[in-house]
Design an enzyme around this catalytic site. Structure first.
Site, PDB file in Angstrom:
ATOM      1  N   CYS A  11      44.962  42.035  45.116  1.00  0.00           N
ATOM      2  CA  CYS A  11      44.781  40.974  46.156  1.00  0.00           C
ATOM      3  C   CYS A  11      45.872  40.500  47.271  1.00  0.00           C
ATOM      4  O   CYS A  11      45.433  40.081  48.140  1.00  0.00           O
ATOM      5  CB  CYS A  11      44.243  39.721  45.353  1.00  0.00           C
ATOM      6  SG  CYS A  11      42.721  39.966  44.391  1.00  0.00           S
ATOM      7  N   HIS A  44      36.789  36.045  49.766  1.00  0.00           N
ATOM      8  CA  HIS A  44      37.883  36.780  49.425  1.00  0.00           C
ATOM      9  C   HIS A  44      37.824  38.232  49.498  1.00  0.00           C
ATOM     10  O   HIS A  44      37.491  39.018  48.618  1.00  0.00           O
ATOM     11  CB  HIS A  44      38.490  36.231  48.141  1.00  0.00           C
ATOM     12  CG  HIS A  44      39.469  36.992  47.428  1.00  0.00           C
ATOM     13  ND1 HIS A  44      40.560  37.497  48.136  1.00  0.00           N
ATOM     14  CD2 HIS A  44      40.146  37.015  46.156  1.00  0.00           C
ATOM     15  CE1 HIS A  44      41.579  38.161  47.282  1.00  0.00           C
ATOM     16  NE2 HIS A  44      41.247  37.859  46.136  1.00  0.00           N
ATOM     17  N   CYS A  69      47.662  35.063  43.604  1.00  0.00           N
ATOM     18  CA  CYS A  69      47.722  35.871  42.366  1.00  0.00           C
ATOM     19  C   CYS A  69      47.253  37.293  42.696  1.00  0.00           C
ATOM     20  O   CYS A  69      46.215  37.491  43.695  1.00  0.00           O
ATOM     21  CB  CYS A  69      46.733  35.113  41.314  1.00  0.00           C
ATOM     22  SG  CYS A  69      45.067  34.755  41.871  1.00  0.00           S
TER      23      CYS A  69
END
Length: 383
Positions: free
Chosen positions: A91, A338, A368
């Site tokens: 990510c 996201h 994260c």
């Protein structure tokens, strides 16, 4: 010999499309190319001057395979000699792309670099790359005594470790929607967003926002990972489509070109953390970054901590001792989505524009990442 720095002279993102929404029909290469063209249009930079494009993407499969960054450069119509590389730090891929580009500029290897990322999760589904393989390997699972590594389970572990109730997490999720709605309504994102033209339609606004979200409404949703769990679709990030990018150079080069930088990239850190709980990396990444810079959390006027799941920013806020109003002040991924490989650059774009709009000197970003790593980056507003 003068000291080189790295500054962002422009930052652009697409609206964030919801899963199977308006951007689902746009190829990742074309979505990326739109951002690249907008960066050069806004700065007036000849794309032939760009030394490299560093582009984040997580699921490098299908539409997003074979170096999506390179094909985005070609789709943008830039000269053949402009290279590109695609980066995967889960990510944090496009946040790592920004940091890597800054490193190269500071080192003198590049004069002008573009960094960002893309993810079209409608077209390349989350987890698709794992369907034909076993990415962890049995040795890793045996080392930690588990049968799998799962982010949802990690989020549940964080909630249990920090004693976070479902009510607290749903309140946080509702706050994300409320703040994002307020930001959209006052036009906070308008200047940073490039419109996506789709025939007779023009996409201008993040699609995932659910106005009127309340803890009471979220309380009706079923847990996603445990029957008695606290994580569900409403307090987790949305699956989304989007792209974002920034242009980086030294402040001296910006002055020579007549450009006014938005922010200086002061420092960055990257850490590994517990791969089973997986999502706690922003805590030690922030601690490492603050120790490196000599700043305290009270010196930071705005913080973007990616809302992968509500426990992530809530636990981070507790450990960091951050003032709640400074954390994700314009909402986050729970409200607007996201798009994995793009999210780092999206957070950067949102953060530095918020800093400029509110005259905030320092901003911090962390997120994260799958496998238990995390990046943290510190930005300083330039007058």
């Amino acid at each position: 010999m003068s000291t080189r720095d790295a500054v962002i002279v422009e930052a652009v993102r697409t609206p964030i499309g919801k899963r199977h929404g308006s951007l689902a029909e746009v190829h990742a290469v074309d979505l990326s190319a739109l951002v690249l063209r907008e960066l050069t249009a806004r700065t007036g930079i000849d794309p032939g001057q760009i030394d490299d494009v560093m582009w984040g993407c997580v699921t490098q499969l299908g539409d997003q395979s074979s170096n999506v960054g390179r094909f985005a450069v070609l789709a943008a119509g830039w000269p053949d000699h402009v290279p590109a590389v695609t980066i995967n730090r889960a990510c944090g891929s496009s946040q790592q792309a920004i940091e890597s580009a800054a490193h190269a500029v500071i080192a003198g290897a590049y004069d002008i670099a573009v960094a960002g990322g893309v993810e079209t999760m409608s077209r390349v589904p989350l987890g698709a790359a794992r369907e034909s393989g076993f990415p962890y390997g049995q040795t890793v699972l045996d080392r930690y005594g588990v049968t799998g590594l799962d982010q949802g389970s990690g989020a549940e572990m964080i909630a249990a470790k920090w004693g976070l109730s479902r009510g607290q997490l749903d309140e946080y999720a509702s706050r994300s929607h409320e703040l994002a709605a307020a930001a959209i309504d006052r036009g906070a994102f308008d200047a940073q967003t490039v419109d996506v033209e789709l025939g007779e339609r023009t996409i201008t606004t993040d699609e995932g926002l659910r106005r009127g979200t309340t803890p009471e409404k979220l309380a009706t949703l079923k847990p996603s990972f445990r029957e008695d769990g606290v994580i569900h679709a409403g307090n987790a990030s949305q699956i989304s489509d989007g792209a974002a990018g920034v242009m980086i150079m030294t402040s001296q080069r910006a002055a020579d070109l007549g450009l006014r930088p938005i922010a200086r990239i002061v420092a960055g850190s990257v850490v590994g953390d517990d791969p089973v709980m997986m999502l706690t990396g922003p805590i030690p990444a922030t601690q490492k970054l603050l120790a490196r810079t000599g700043l305290s959390i009270d010196d930071i006027g705005a913080m973007e901590i990616n809302e992968a799941f509500a426990p992530v920013p809530v636990a981070w806020q507790i450990e960091a001792g951050a003032e709640p109003a400074r954390v994700n002040p314009v909402g986050g991924a729970i409200a607007v989505g996201h798009p994995l490989g793009a999210s780092g650059a999206i957070l950067t774009t949102r953060l530095i524009n918020h800093m400029r709009d509110n005259d905030i000197r320092y901003g911090l970003q962390s997120m994260c990442e799958g496998g238990g790593t995390a990046n943290a980056t510190l930005y300083e507003l330039m007058s």
